[in-house]
Design an enzyme around this catalytic site. Structure first.
Site, PDB file in Angstrom:
ATOM      1  N   GLY A  11     -13.686  75.916  49.928  1.00 56.05           N
ATOM      2  CA  GLY A  11     -12.973  76.930  49.589  1.00 56.05           C
ATOM      3  C   GLY A  11     -11.861  76.263  48.547  1.00 56.05           C
ATOM      4  N   VAL A 130       0.715  69.080  55.925  1.00 50.85           N
ATOM      5  CA  VAL A 130       2.257  69.361  55.808  1.00 50.85           C
ATOM      6  C   VAL A 130       2.533  69.320  54.442  1.00 50.85           C
ATOM      7  CG1 VAL A 130       4.564  69.155  56.492  1.00 50.85           C
ATOM      8  CG2 VAL A 130       2.724  69.047  58.364  1.00 50.85           C
ATOM      9  N   ILE A 134       3.054  66.993  48.714  1.00 47.38           N
ATOM     10  CA  ILE A 134       4.140  66.282  48.728  1.00 47.38           C
ATOM     11  C   ILE A 134       3.820  64.983  49.767  1.00 47.38           C
ATOM     12  CG2 ILE A 134       6.653  66.204  49.580  1.00 47.38           C
ATOM     13  CD1 ILE A 134       6.615  69.141  49.106  1.00 47.38           C
ATOM     14  N   LYS A 203       3.703  73.361  60.807  1.00 43.24           N
ATOM     15  CA  LYS A 203       4.195  72.076  59.968  1.00 43.24           C
ATOM     16  C   LYS A 203       5.251  71.375  60.891  1.00 43.24           C
ATOM     17  CE  LYS A 203       2.291  74.147  55.936  1.00 43.24           C
ATOM     18  NZ  LYS A 203       2.701  75.003  54.625  1.00 43.24           N
TER      19      LYS A 203
END
Length: 427
Positions: A11, A130, A134, A203
């Site tokens: 995907g 998460v 980042i 998360k």
């Protein structure tokens, strides 16, 4: 040595990983001495494999990847906790390392997955679960381990942050902001995971487990979403010197771990108050390092694939050098989860009430009865069909006491005209 990869899921993120490999494989060899090769690709959608030019590697059966003795690392990017769990556990038991972006799996079955990796002597890496692109899990497992982390809190869902930003900046209603987010591809057709806070809950469960070295699952996280937040709430917050964000919060307390997701009023001076649009930010406080913030794009093909491929390259480096897992499960403690009823904080509560005499007095009596001290009460907006909005801000109060207030006011005759809006205040 060439490290061979098996990719399950083609995907948005899987496609991004294929693109990175095609663009930078030679760079990885030249800069880092890491040679990675995509050996097999599995998906339910052959057209996605064709679109990325890997149809010659394609299979519709993930077991073809698990049973291939030449594959060193399995990349799981299908999401969910059913087939994905079978893929991840099956790969580990087959002696393969695993990289995943699956927050739901790690927040629900993390302990099982970590134990399977330990038993197999293989690595499980999940940076992309998460914060998208980042870097946060790796810093918390490496750079910050000299600290006792006291708190982790963040804006970890780009959809809701975009919606709240649009509601503030252009006065969009919740429904209009959601519709726009869906049109731009930031929100799914069924936005429940985002707007009801479940994505953020998964998360923060992962982050809290790492931060406090104690297992936290998604079921431990008190979770509320943004459906009840209105432009009136956002305007009132701004007038008070605050903004409203859907925050994921985890605190280490003497009683245990306080972990929750809900709309939160933050002072406009707080660093997280400046994080708008689809951006994410995670704020970590340690006893030695002090306050740190990690900021960037939290979703999308590029950022998420960046995190996945970062994990792939690090694990591939270990495979090439014959190094076993460096950091496995770090949940060595068993700290209790602090019940939400025990939370003590300030509260913003907006009631839509009947515009008649005696309402304020009746409500004041309920607050006093449950020992909830009111800092201020203000009428907002115009009279609407015989009702008005009353905004209460409390001093620090206990969660259970505030809930008791809400329950009793709901039982008062002919007072409430709608469900109250409750936003907790973090100073």
């Amino acid at each position: 040595m060439t490290v061979k990869l098996g990719l399950v899921g083609t995907g948005t993120v899987g496609g991004g990983c294929i693109d990175i490999l095609k663009s930078h494989r030679e760079d990885f060899k030249r800069h880092y001495g890491i040679d990675v090769e995509l050996a097999r690709v599995c998906s339910r959608n052959p057209e996605q494999a064709i679109a990325h030019g890997v149809e010659d590697l394609f299979t519709q059966d993930y077991r073809d990847i698990l049973n291939d003795p030449n594959i060193d690392i399995v990349i799981e990017l299908i999401g969910g906790t059913t087939v994905a769990r079978d893929v991840v556990l099956g790969a580990l038991r087959a002696g393969k390392n695993v990289v995943t972006a699956n927050k739901a799996l790690m927040a629900t079955h993390g302990e099982e997955v970590m134990h399977a990796a330990e038993e197999a002597g293989r690595e499980i890496a999940f940076e992309a679960s998460v914060g998208g692109g980042i870097p946060i899990i790796d810093p918390m497992k490496h750079s910050l381990i000299a600290n006792e982390v006291s708190s982790v809190m963040g804006i970890v869902n780009g959809t809701t942050n975009y919606m709240l930003t649009r509601m503030v900046e252009d006065g969009l209603s919740y429904d209009d902001a959601l519709r726009e987010a869906q049109e731009k591809g930031f929100a799914e057709a069924d936005p429940s995971a985002d707007v009801d806070g479940f994505d953020a809950a998964a998360k923060i469960a992962i982050l809290a487990s790492i931060a406090f070295n104690s297992r936290v699952t998604i079921g431990d996280v008190h979770t509320e979403g943004i459906r009840s937040v209105t432009t009136m709430d956002l305007d009132t917050a701004r007038d008070m010197g605050y903004c409203v964000k859907l925050l994921a919060l985890a605190h280490r307390t003497p009683q245990g771990i306080d972990v929750r997701v809900h709309p939160t009023m933050l002072p406009l001076s707080h660093q997280l108050a400046t994080v708008n649009g689809v951006y994410n930010a995670i704020y970590v406080t340690g006893d030695a390092v002090g306050e740190t913030m990690f900021f960037g794009e939290g979703a999308g093909a590029g950022p998420a694939a960046s995190a996945v491929m970062g994990d792939v390259l690090e694990v591939a480096r270990h495979v090439q050098q014959g190094i076993g897992p460096i950091v496995g499960c770090t949940c060595t403690d068993d700290l209790p989860i602090v019940p939400m009823d025990e939370l003590k904080t300030k509260y913003y509560i907006r009631f839509k009430v009947a515009d008649r005499s005696g309402v304020l007095a009746a409500m004041a009596g309920v607050f006093a009865k449950h020992n909830v001290s009111v800092y201020s009460v203000v009428q907002r907006g115009k009279k609407d069909g015989g009702s008005v909005d009353l905004v209460y801000v409390t001093h620090t109060a206990r969660e259970k006491s505030v809930r008791d207030v809400l329950a009793e006011i709901a039982e008062l005759d002919d007072v409430l005209r709608d469900e109250p809006s409750v936003i907790r205040v973090e100073d």
